[in-house]
Design an enzyme around this catalytic site. Structure first.
Site, PDB file in Angstrom:
ATOM      1  N   HIS A  31      47.641 -42.919   4.505  1.00 61.99           N
ATOM      2  CA  HIS A  31      46.745 -43.165   3.372  1.00 61.99           C
ATOM      3  C   HIS A  31      47.225 -42.634   2.034  1.00 61.99           C
ATOM      4  O   HIS A  31      46.570 -42.852   1.025  1.00 61.99           O
ATOM      5  CB  HIS A  31      45.354 -42.593   3.672  1.00 61.99           C
ATOM      6  CG  HIS A  31      45.335 -41.106   3.926  1.00 61.99           C
ATOM      7  ND1 HIS A  31      44.168 -40.370   3.898  1.00 61.99           N
ATOM      8  CD2 HIS A  31      46.330 -40.220   4.211  1.00 61.99           C
ATOM      9  CE1 HIS A  31      44.428 -39.106   4.169  1.00 61.99           C
ATOM     10  NE2 HIS A  31      45.730 -38.986   4.365  1.00 61.99           N
ATOM     11  N   HIS A  32      48.342 -41.907   2.002  1.00 60.89           N
ATOM     12  CA  HIS A  32      48.808 -41.331   0.732  1.00 60.89           C
ATOM     13  C   HIS A  32      49.775 -42.236  -0.035  1.00 60.89           C
ATOM     14  O   HIS A  32      49.995 -42.010  -1.230  1.00 60.89           O
ATOM     15  CB  HIS A  32      49.508 -39.992   0.975  1.00 60.89           C
ATOM     16  CG  HIS A  32      48.610 -38.907   1.474  1.00 60.89           C
ATOM     17  ND1 HIS A  32      47.458 -38.542   0.827  1.00 60.89           N
ATOM     18  CD2 HIS A  32      48.712 -38.102   2.563  1.00 60.89           C
ATOM     19  CE1 HIS A  32      46.881 -37.552   1.493  1.00 60.89           C
ATOM     20  NE2 HIS A  32      47.612 -37.274   2.557  1.00 60.89           N
ATOM     21  N   ALA A  33      50.379 -43.209   0.622  1.00 63.76           N
ATOM     22  CA  ALA A  33      51.383 -44.035  -0.057  1.00 63.76           C
ATOM     23  C   ALA A  33      50.781 -44.747  -1.261  1.00 63.76           C
ATOM     24  O   ALA A  33      49.672 -45.285  -1.197  1.00 63.76           O
ATOM     25  CB  ALA A  33      51.981 -45.048   0.917  1.00 63.76           C
ATOM     26  N   HIS A  36      42.668 -35.595   0.993  1.00 62.78           N
ATOM     27  CA  HIS A  36      42.030 -36.694   0.275  1.00 62.78           C
ATOM     28  C   HIS A  36      42.779 -38.005   0.504  1.00 62.78           C
ATOM     29  O   HIS A  36      44.013 -38.057   0.443  1.00 62.78           O
ATOM     30  CB  HIS A  36      42.017 -36.381  -1.232  1.00 62.78           C
ATOM     31  CG  HIS A  36      41.440 -37.452  -2.076  1.00 62.78           C
ATOM     32  ND1 HIS A  36      42.045 -37.882  -3.244  1.00 62.78           N
ATOM     33  CD2 HIS A  36      40.329 -38.204  -1.930  1.00 62.78           C
ATOM     34  CE1 HIS A  36      41.309 -38.838  -3.780  1.00 62.78           C
ATOM     35  NE2 HIS A  36      40.268 -39.048  -3.008  1.00 62.78           N
ATOM     36  N   ASP A  43      43.944 -40.379  -1.146  1.00 64.48           N
ATOM     37  CA  ASP A  43      44.215 -40.709  -2.548  1.00 64.48           C
ATOM     38  C   ASP A  43      44.843 -42.077  -2.749  1.00 64.48           C
ATOM     39  O   ASP A  43      44.530 -42.781  -3.705  1.00 64.48           O
ATOM     40  CB  ASP A  43      45.077 -39.622  -3.205  1.00 64.48           C
ATOM     41  CG  ASP A  43      46.420 -39.423  -2.510  1.00 64.48           C
ATOM     42  OD1 ASP A  43      46.533 -39.699  -1.290  1.00 64.48           O
ATOM     43  OD2 ASP A  43      47.364 -38.948  -3.168  1.00 64.48           O
TER      44      ASP A  43
END
Length: 393
Positions: A130-132, A170, A172
């Site tokens: 989920h951070h990419a 998070h 993000d």
């Protein structure tokens, strides 16, 4: 619509391997092995499907073409730098594009199966990266498979997609990609960005122009355990989802909120994590006619926590939860010891924790969790047409 569940899995997903790194694919291998030993993947209505890689068209819905080119080129260029690649968090590895595209393809297959009615629920435990970001790798993540899956749901005709992220960090990348899209509601519960990567996810991040109220962030203080975390979840997530009325629920179920996780400081148990999965399935049943796409995510207690947590996730998605007191099968324990002999192998599917909680109330002397809940409700609930001080919502 089929009432069954699709599990997207093939051993080729283990090729997303960053080397000597916290994100070790053994956690996914041991998850699938534990689920198989417990008979979860053999339940009626469960289909295990092998993924195919996401193509450039699908990836380019959320990632820039020059970034895709960089991911392809990096393993072949010893002097490569840029795009967030080649760092300790995001090392360059052979087959980086191919393995990352396969993870994204697995989440795409899950989303397509649910939206087209081929299954009511679908799970990709290898996903949740989920951070990419559109043009850079971040936080162990090369391609953002949840965002790629959400984009596909929108392209297939979904008008309202909700994303709930219970990873300790998070969510993000997903939030950034859809921050100005009112069709996507992103909800993230995480350890406060004052203490933890990526430094975003404050309660006042509530959606961009034209999409006000489409982002819900609940940053929690270090040390938050099951009772506080579950109070926070139930004080924010159900009301926001009910106000948004999603057609499909996508979740990122990172297991790094556990008290044994080495990279963060929340204090959940496997029992508390199981309670969150049960709540998310119930919300999908209530609001989305059961349509639920679940992915994995973070989790770095590779043997002690992640396989049990995500086996519980698979059980909830495919039918009845596993009884917490269930013993881990001897064959699985032997496999876990052979893979990571230095790790403690759990004997049961429970931490013997109490997953009860006191519902949030806007009165009394609040602790750090209650202050975080109130800050989030005050920031975003009015944008959703909700009264932040009404404990009934």
């Amino acid at each position: 619509m089929s009432d069954g569940t699709v599990v997207i899995w093939d051993e080729s997903l283990l090729a997303y391997d960053l080397g000597d790194h916290p994100l070790d694919p053994v956690r996914v291998e041991l998850t699938i092995a534990l689920a198989r030993e417990l008979g979860i993947l053999d339940r009626p209505g469960v289909r295990v499907l092998a993924p195919t890689p996401a193509d450039d068209v699908a990836l380019a819905r959320v990632h820039r073409p020059d970034y895709l080119d960089a991911v392809r080129a990096a393993p072949h260029d010893p002097f490569f730098s840029g795009y967030g690649l080649g760092t300790s968090d995001n090392p360059i590895f052979d087959g980086m594009h191919e393995s990352s595209a396969l993870v994204a393809g697995a989440s795409l297959a899950a989303a397509e199966a649910v939206w087209r009615g081929e299954a009511r629920r679908a799970v990709n435990v290898a996903g949740g990266l989920h951070h990419a970001m559109p043009s850079r790798a971040s936080g162990f993540c090369v391609y953002n498979d949840p965002a790629v899956a959400i984009a596909r749901l929108l392209d297939l005709g979904a008008e309202r997609v909700a994303y709930v992220d219970v990873d300790v960090h998070h969510g993000d990348g997903v939030q950034h990609i859809f921050y100005e899209d009112p069709r996507v509601l992103t909800i993230s519960l995480h350890e406060t960005p004052l203490a933890l990567f990526p430094g975003t996810g404050f309660s006042d991040e509530t959606g961009g122009p034209g999409a006000e109220g489409s982002a819900v962030n609940l940053p929690l203080p270090p040390g938050t355990g099951d009772a506080g975390w579950l109070r926070a979840f139930h004080a924010t997530v159900p009301a926001a989802l009910r106000a948004f009325r999603p057609q499909v629920l996508v979740t990122q179920c990172g297991a790094d909120s556990h008290r044994l996780d080495p990279l963060a400081d929340l204090r959940l148990s496997v029992d508390g994590q199981l309670a969150s999965y049960r709540a998310m399935r119930a919300l999908a049943d209530e609001l989305c006619d059961g349509r639920w796409v679940a992915t994995g995510g973070g989790g770095y207690a590779l043997v002690e926590v992640v396989p049990r947590a995500w086996t519980h996730l698979l059980a909830v998605a495919t039918g009845a939860p596993v009884e917490p007191a269930t013993l881990t099968p001897p064959a699985w324990r032997a496999l876990a010891r052979s893979r990571r002999p230095e790790r403690d192998v759990p004997l049961r599917m429970t931490d013997d924790a109490d997953d009860s909680y006191e519902p949030w109330q806007p009165t009394g002397e609040p602790d750090g969790v209650d202050r975080a809940i109130l800050a989030t409700r005050r920031a975003v609930f009015p944008l959703l047409g909700l009264d932040p001080m009404d404990p009934a919502v």
